[in-house]
Each structure stands twice: as structure tokens, then as C-alpha cells.
Design an enzyme around this catalytic site. Sequence first.
Site, PDB file in Angstrom:
ATOM      1  CB  CYS A   1       9.317   4.994   1.578  1.00  0.00           C
ATOM      2  SG  CYS A   1       7.575   4.745   1.608  1.00  0.00           S
TER       3      CYS A   1
ATOM      4  CD  GLU B   1      12.151  -0.237   1.826  1.00  0.00           C
ATOM      5  OE1 GLU B   1      12.516  -0.602   0.715  1.00  0.00           O
ATOM      6  OE2 GLU B   1      11.812   0.962   1.981  1.00  0.00           O
TER       7      GLU B   1
END
Length: 232
Positions: free
Chosen positions: A2, A102
Site C-alpha cells: 500500500c 493500486e
Amino acid sequence: MCGRYSLSKSKIELEERFQAELVADFNPRYNIAPTQLLPVITSDSPKGFSFFYWGITPDFGQNKPVAQKLINAKAETINEKISFKGSFQKRRCLVPADGFFEWKKLGKKTKIPYRFTLRDEALFAFAGIWEEYETVSGESHHTFLILTSQRNEVVGEIHDRMPVIISRDQEKKWLDKYTSESDLLAMLKPYPGELMMSYTVSPLVNSVQNDSPGIIRKTSPMDQFGNYTLFG
């Protein structure tokens, strides 16, 4: 991993959701990146927000510049790694967010940014650990990192890992210093995919210099160059 997330809610919304006081001024953030100073709720001060840098210096590597520090740790080995074991046992935190990003890779050079949120787009919290370290000039700073797990079916379409989201009813338990290791590890699992959604966003998110509401708006699939694509 992340490496980018959002926290686009207001100060009042944050305080109400987490039942914690936010003393400092806070402006909604749409494109949060490592090395930035960000709000967290720690096991040492669960009734208030603290501001820590995103990126942590392992116990064995003190006095490194912020940019060289780690930003994530694998949940599967968090209780085994010497560099993180102490923080996992004694210094846990909640990292407030309302989405994370993402990139879907198409071929070798093309990638499309996606944002992941809860289905109701409500606030949630990543599982984090925090640390205090000393800079080369002798200053004391606090830093945090975000734990990651295997992906669920929603994130799995784009990436093989995802940040650990602590369910709301487990947040106090995550911060409780007396929670057993087995109970803590049981929380570190992929968040249910049926409770999440994803959508494509503007490639403006690629630059940390961009931090505006347009970052989190749903767009037609575009690659990092701003070209529309049919393969979102």
C-alpha cells in the site's frame, strides 16, 4: 503493498467516527503518500489523534532518512520479524482512511490507477504499528507503517496484496495492550470483498504533488499518460 491512500473526510467526521479528539487543524487529503505527516490513533493515546510520519525505521536501522524507511510490513510475519516484533507487541495504531490506490498493469509500460473503498464509502482504519526514532541531528520523530495481507477478490483483480483493514468492532481490541497475540493475528486477514468496491481514477494520482478532490472521482479508464483505454 500500500503506497497511496486517501482521507477525504472532515475533522468533525473523523472525530465522530473514531471517538477521538483532533486538536490540530486538518484538511481533507486525497492523495496521501509516504514520508508525509498524517493522523493516526495509537495504543498509547486512543482518545486522541497523533500525527506521525508514514515510514518506519526498523530497530536495527536507526538514523536513516525518512525517504529510506519502510512503509509496509507483511501481516503473515509481523510477529516473527525482529525489526517489527516489538512494535507489533507494544506499539499498534489505527490509520484512518476512506480509500486506497493500486495500479493495474497492462503490458510492460502501461498501468491504470484504481481506487478501493468500502461500499458505503465510509471511513475505516488500516492496521498499523508505530515507532519512535532519532534523526542524525538528534531530533525525535514518530513514524508508522501499514500492515498488508493477501488480497481479497476485489483487490485481487488488480494487485496480489492489500492493506489490512481492521473491522470496526475490532478497532478497540487492536489498540488494547492486553489483547493476546493470537487474537491480534486473527484480525490480520483480507477484508471481505463483498463489502468493498473499486473504480478507475485519473492518472493525476500518479504525482504526489496533486492533492485535490478530482483525484478520487470516478473516471473512464486512462493510463499513466492520460490516454483512454478499453482495458480497465
